[in-house]
Design an enzyme around this catalytic site. Sequence first.
Site, PDB file in Angstrom:
ATOM      1  NE  ARG A  17      -0.312  -1.045   4.833  1.00 17.97           N
ATOM      2  CZ  ARG A  17      -0.473  -0.435   5.991  1.00 17.97           C
ATOM      3  NH1 ARG A  17      -1.369   0.506   6.135  1.00 17.97           N
ATOM      4  NH2 ARG A  17       0.280  -0.755   7.012  1.00 17.97           N
ATOM      5  CG  ASN A  90       8.136   1.894   1.308  1.00 16.66           C
ATOM      6  OD1 ASN A  90       8.024   3.126   1.357  1.00 16.66           O
ATOM      7  ND2 ASN A  90       7.083   1.082   1.395  1.00 16.66           N
ATOM      8  CE1 TYR A 161       8.440   7.464   9.261  1.00 20.04           C
ATOM      9  CE2 TYR A 161       8.537   9.863   9.336  1.00 20.04           C
ATOM     10  CZ  TYR A 161       8.507   8.692   8.619  1.00 20.04           C
ATOM     11  OH  TYR A 161       8.544   8.734   7.241  1.00 20.04           O
TER      12      TYR A 161
END
Length: 255
Positions: A17, A90, A161
Amino acid sequence: MMMKLHEQTVLVTGASRGVGKELVKAFVKEGANVVLNYYKSEEKAQHLAKCLGPQVIALKADIRNQKEVQQMVEKAKQYFRTPITTIVNNALIDFEFNPLTQKNVFELQWTDYNKQFEGTIKGALNSIQACIQDMKELEFGRIINIGTNLFQHPVVAYHEYTTAKAALLGFTRNMAKELGEYGITVNMMSGGLLKQTDASKVTTPEVFQMIEATTPLQSVTTPKELADVALFFASPWGRAITGQNLVVDGGLVMD
Protein backbone atom coordinates in the site's frame (compact mmCIF):
# COMPACT_ATOMS: atom_id res chain seq x y z
CA MET A 1 28.68 -3.42 -14.82
CA MET A 2 25.56 -1.43 -15.65
CA MET A 3 21.96 -2.65 -15.63
CA LYS A 4 19.00 -0.93 -17.21
CA LEU A 5 15.73 -0.89 -15.28
CA HIS A 6 14.14 -3.70 -17.29
CA GLU A 7 17.09 -5.96 -16.43
CA GLN A 8 16.75 -5.48 -12.68
CA THR A 9 15.05 -7.55 -9.99
CA VAL A 10 13.78 -5.20 -7.31
CA LEU A 11 12.84 -5.91 -3.69
CA VAL A 12 10.41 -3.34 -2.27
CA THR A 13 9.71 -3.76 1.45
CA GLY A 14 6.34 -2.80 2.88
CA ALA A 15 4.92 -2.76 -0.63
CA SER A 16 1.22 -3.58 -0.37
CA ARG A 17 0.00 0.00 0.00
CA GLY A 18 0.92 3.69 -0.02
CA VAL A 19 4.41 4.55 -1.24
CA GLY A 20 5.34 0.87 -1.52
CA LYS A 21 2.48 0.19 -3.91
CA GLU A 22 3.50 3.11 -6.14
CA LEU A 23 7.12 1.94 -6.08
CA VAL A 24 6.09 -1.52 -7.27
CA LYS A 25 3.94 -0.08 -10.06
CA ALA A 26 6.70 2.30 -11.17
CA PHE A 27 9.33 -0.46 -11.51
CA VAL A 28 6.89 -2.86 -13.21
CA LYS A 29 6.02 -0.16 -15.76
CA GLU A 30 9.73 0.01 -16.66
CA GLY A 31 9.90 -3.77 -17.13
CA ALA A 32 11.66 -4.80 -13.93
CA ASN A 33 10.92 -7.92 -11.90
CA VAL A 34 9.54 -6.93 -8.51
CA VAL A 35 9.43 -8.71 -5.16
CA LEU A 36 6.46 -7.23 -3.32
CA ASN A 37 7.20 -7.70 0.38
CA TYR A 38 4.39 -7.51 2.93
CA TYR A 39 3.86 -8.45 6.56
CA LYS A 40 0.24 -7.96 7.61
CA SER A 41 -1.60 -6.85 4.46
CA GLU A 42 -1.72 -10.20 2.66
CA GLU A 43 -4.98 -9.60 0.80
CA LYS A 44 -3.84 -6.23 -0.58
CA ALA A 45 -0.41 -7.59 -1.50
CA GLN A 46 -1.68 -10.66 -3.34
CA HIS A 47 -4.33 -8.63 -5.15
CA LEU A 48 -1.75 -6.08 -6.32
CA ALA A 49 0.62 -8.82 -7.49
CA LYS A 50 -2.19 -10.55 -9.39
CA CYS A 51 -3.20 -7.30 -11.09
CA LEU A 52 0.36 -6.56 -12.19
CA GLY A 53 1.11 -10.03 -13.58
CA PRO A 54 3.99 -12.53 -13.51
CA GLN A 55 6.62 -9.79 -13.21
CA VAL A 56 5.58 -9.48 -9.55
CA ILE A 57 5.69 -11.95 -6.68
CA ALA A 58 4.18 -11.09 -3.29
CA LEU A 59 6.14 -12.61 -0.40
CA LYS A 60 5.50 -12.33 3.32
CA ALA A 61 8.34 -11.48 5.72
CA ASP A 62 8.77 -9.40 8.85
CA ILE A 63 11.71 -7.23 7.85
CA ARG A 64 12.86 -7.22 11.49
CA ASN A 65 13.38 -11.00 11.32
CA GLN A 66 16.65 -11.88 9.59
CA LYS A 67 15.68 -15.49 8.87
CA GLU A 68 12.34 -14.51 7.30
CA VAL A 69 14.05 -11.94 5.08
CA GLN A 70 16.64 -14.46 3.92
CA GLN A 71 13.92 -17.02 3.14
CA MET A 72 11.98 -14.39 1.18
CA VAL A 73 15.05 -13.56 -0.91
CA GLU A 74 15.68 -17.24 -1.66
CA LYS A 75 12.05 -17.74 -2.79
CA ALA A 76 12.32 -14.68 -5.03
CA LYS A 77 15.54 -15.96 -6.61
CA GLN A 78 13.89 -19.32 -7.31
CA TYR A 79 10.83 -17.64 -8.84
CA PHE A 80 12.67 -15.17 -11.08
CA ARG A 81 15.79 -17.34 -11.54
CA THR A 82 17.90 -14.28 -10.99
CA PRO A 83 19.37 -12.54 -7.92
CA ILE A 84 17.96 -9.35 -6.46
CA THR A 85 19.87 -6.38 -7.86
CA THR A 86 17.94 -3.51 -6.30
CA ILE A 87 16.46 -2.89 -2.85
CA VAL A 88 14.02 -0.19 -1.80
CA ASN A 89 13.80 -0.10 2.00
CA ASN A 90 10.34 1.35 2.46
CA ALA A 91 8.59 -0.63 5.22
CA LEU A 92 7.11 1.33 8.12
CA ILE A 93 6.33 -0.47 11.36
CA ASP A 94 3.21 0.52 13.32
CA PHE A 95 3.16 4.27 12.86
CA GLU A 96 0.48 6.78 11.87
CA PHE A 97 1.03 10.45 11.16
CA ASN A 98 -1.60 11.62 13.58
CA PRO A 99 -0.74 14.92 15.30
CA LEU A 100 -3.58 14.40 17.78
CA THR A 101 -2.30 11.09 19.15
CA GLN A 102 1.47 11.59 18.83
CA LYS A 103 3.14 11.23 22.24
CA ASN A 104 4.88 14.30 23.60
CA VAL A 105 8.10 14.47 25.62
CA PHE A 106 6.27 13.70 28.86
CA GLU A 107 4.71 10.52 27.47
CA LEU A 108 7.44 9.04 25.25
CA GLN A 109 9.04 5.74 26.19
CA TRP A 110 12.29 4.25 24.91
CA THR A 111 10.23 1.35 23.54
CA ASP A 112 8.55 3.83 21.15
CA TYR A 113 11.94 4.78 19.74
CA ASN A 114 13.19 1.21 19.68
CA LYS A 115 10.21 0.02 17.62
CA GLN A 116 11.05 2.57 14.91
CA PHE A 117 14.80 1.86 15.03
CA GLU A 118 14.08 -1.85 14.59
CA GLY A 119 11.76 -1.29 11.64
CA THR A 120 13.96 1.30 9.95
CA ILE A 121 17.58 0.35 10.67
CA LYS A 122 17.37 -3.35 11.48
CA GLY A 123 14.95 -3.87 8.59
CA ALA A 124 17.30 -2.18 6.13
CA LEU A 125 20.29 -4.10 7.49
CA ASN A 126 18.47 -7.43 7.12
CA SER A 127 17.46 -6.77 3.51
CA ILE A 128 20.95 -5.63 2.51
CA GLN A 129 22.69 -8.56 4.19
CA ALA A 130 20.33 -11.02 2.48
CA CYS A 131 21.23 -9.67 -0.98
CA ILE A 132 24.75 -8.32 -0.65
CA GLN A 133 26.71 -11.41 -1.69
CA ASP A 134 24.86 -11.62 -5.01
CA MET A 135 25.32 -7.89 -5.62
CA LYS A 136 29.03 -8.20 -4.90
CA GLU A 137 29.37 -11.07 -7.39
CA LEU A 138 27.41 -9.13 -10.02
CA GLU A 139 29.49 -6.00 -9.30
CA PHE A 140 26.19 -4.13 -9.40
CA GLY A 141 23.63 -3.09 -6.82
CA ARG A 142 21.20 -0.29 -6.13
CA ILE A 143 20.01 0.34 -2.57
CA ILE A 144 17.44 3.07 -2.00
CA ASN A 145 16.32 3.97 1.52
CA ILE A 146 13.12 5.89 2.13
CA GLY A 147 13.63 8.82 4.48
CA THR A 148 11.62 11.92 5.33
CA ASN A 149 12.10 15.69 5.31
CA LEU A 150 10.51 15.79 8.77
CA PHE A 151 13.85 15.36 10.52
CA GLN A 152 15.05 18.55 8.84
CA HIS A 153 11.75 20.38 9.12
CA PRO A 154 9.56 18.86 11.87
CA VAL A 155 6.18 20.31 10.94
CA VAL A 156 4.86 18.01 13.66
CA ALA A 157 7.22 16.50 16.29
CA TYR A 158 6.90 12.83 15.32
CA HIS A 159 9.77 12.07 17.68
CA GLU A 160 10.48 8.36 17.30
CA TYR A 161 9.75 8.20 13.56
CA THR A 162 11.90 11.17 12.55
CA THR A 163 14.78 10.18 14.84
CA ALA A 164 14.91 6.72 13.24
CA LYS A 165 14.88 8.28 9.77
CA ALA A 166 17.71 10.64 10.76
CA ALA A 167 19.69 7.56 11.82
CA LEU A 168 18.89 6.03 8.43
CA LEU A 169 20.87 8.81 6.76
CA GLY A 170 23.98 7.86 8.78
CA PHE A 171 23.33 4.22 7.89
CA THR A 172 23.03 5.16 4.20
CA ARG A 173 26.32 7.04 4.10
CA ASN A 174 28.28 4.34 5.89
CA MET A 175 26.90 1.66 3.55
CA ALA A 176 27.71 3.86 0.54
CA LYS A 177 31.30 4.19 1.75
CA GLU A 178 31.78 0.46 2.25
CA LEU A 179 29.89 -0.92 -0.75
CA GLY A 180 31.06 1.50 -3.43
CA GLU A 181 34.04 -0.66 -4.37
CA TYR A 182 31.64 -3.42 -5.45
CA GLY A 183 29.72 -1.17 -7.85
CA ILE A 184 26.85 -0.74 -5.38
CA THR A 185 25.25 2.66 -4.77
CA VAL A 186 23.32 3.47 -1.60
CA ASN A 187 21.09 6.53 -1.49
CA MET A 188 18.15 7.91 0.42
CA MET A 189 15.14 9.82 -0.86
CA SER A 190 13.02 11.86 1.48
CA GLY A 191 9.50 12.94 0.77
CA GLY A 192 7.57 15.20 3.02
CA LEU A 193 4.25 14.27 4.49
CA LEU A 194 2.70 12.56 1.48
CA LYS A 195 -0.83 13.00 0.22
CA GLN A 196 -2.07 10.44 0.76
CA THR A 197 -0.99 7.13 2.27
CA ASP A 198 -2.50 4.82 4.87
CA ALA A 199 -0.09 6.27 7.41
CA SER A 200 -1.08 9.87 6.61
CA LYS A 201 -4.84 9.34 6.22
CA VAL A 202 -5.35 10.56 9.80
CA THR A 203 -3.35 13.74 9.18
CA THR A 204 -5.61 16.75 9.68
CA PRO A 205 -6.48 18.98 6.69
CA GLU A 206 -4.92 21.93 8.52
CA VAL A 207 -1.49 20.28 8.41
CA PHE A 208 -1.75 19.63 4.66
CA GLN A 209 -2.94 23.21 4.10
CA MET A 210 0.03 24.58 6.05
CA ILE A 211 2.45 22.52 3.94
CA GLU A 212 0.84 23.65 0.67
CA ALA A 213 0.99 27.29 1.73
CA THR A 214 4.72 27.16 2.58
CA THR A 215 5.90 24.97 -0.32
CA PRO A 216 7.30 26.70 -3.44
CA LEU A 217 5.38 24.34 -5.77
CA GLN A 218 2.22 25.01 -3.72
CA SER A 219 1.33 21.33 -3.46
CA VAL A 220 1.82 18.29 -1.23
CA THR A 221 4.03 15.61 -2.80
CA THR A 222 2.27 12.40 -3.85
CA PRO A 223 3.52 8.81 -3.41
CA LYS A 224 3.76 8.47 -7.21
CA GLU A 225 6.03 11.52 -7.45
CA LEU A 226 8.30 10.03 -4.81
CA ALA A 227 8.33 6.62 -6.51
CA ASP A 228 9.51 8.16 -9.78
CA VAL A 229 12.70 9.34 -8.05
CA ALA A 230 13.54 5.74 -7.11
CA LEU A 231 13.63 4.95 -10.84
CA PHE A 232 16.27 7.63 -11.31
CA PHE A 233 18.50 6.26 -8.53
CA ALA A 234 18.17 2.71 -9.89
CA SER A 235 18.70 3.66 -13.54
CA PRO A 236 22.02 4.16 -15.37
CA TRP A 237 21.39 7.91 -15.08
CA GLY A 238 22.05 7.71 -11.33
CA ARG A 239 25.21 5.62 -11.60
CA ALA A 240 27.58 8.28 -10.23
CA ILE A 241 25.46 9.16 -7.19
CA THR A 242 25.91 7.48 -3.81
CA GLY A 243 25.63 8.44 -0.14
CA GLN A 244 23.12 11.17 -0.95
CA ASN A 245 19.77 12.18 0.50
CA LEU A 246 17.51 13.69 -2.16
CA VAL A 247 14.62 15.65 -0.68
CA VAL A 248 11.47 15.29 -2.80
CA ASP A 249 8.96 17.70 -1.32
CA GLY A 250 8.24 20.49 -3.80
CA GLY A 251 10.97 22.68 -2.34
CA LEU A 252 9.70 22.92 1.25
CA VAL A 253 13.13 21.94 2.56
CA MET A 254 16.06 23.26 0.54
CA ASP A 255 19.04 21.21 1.61
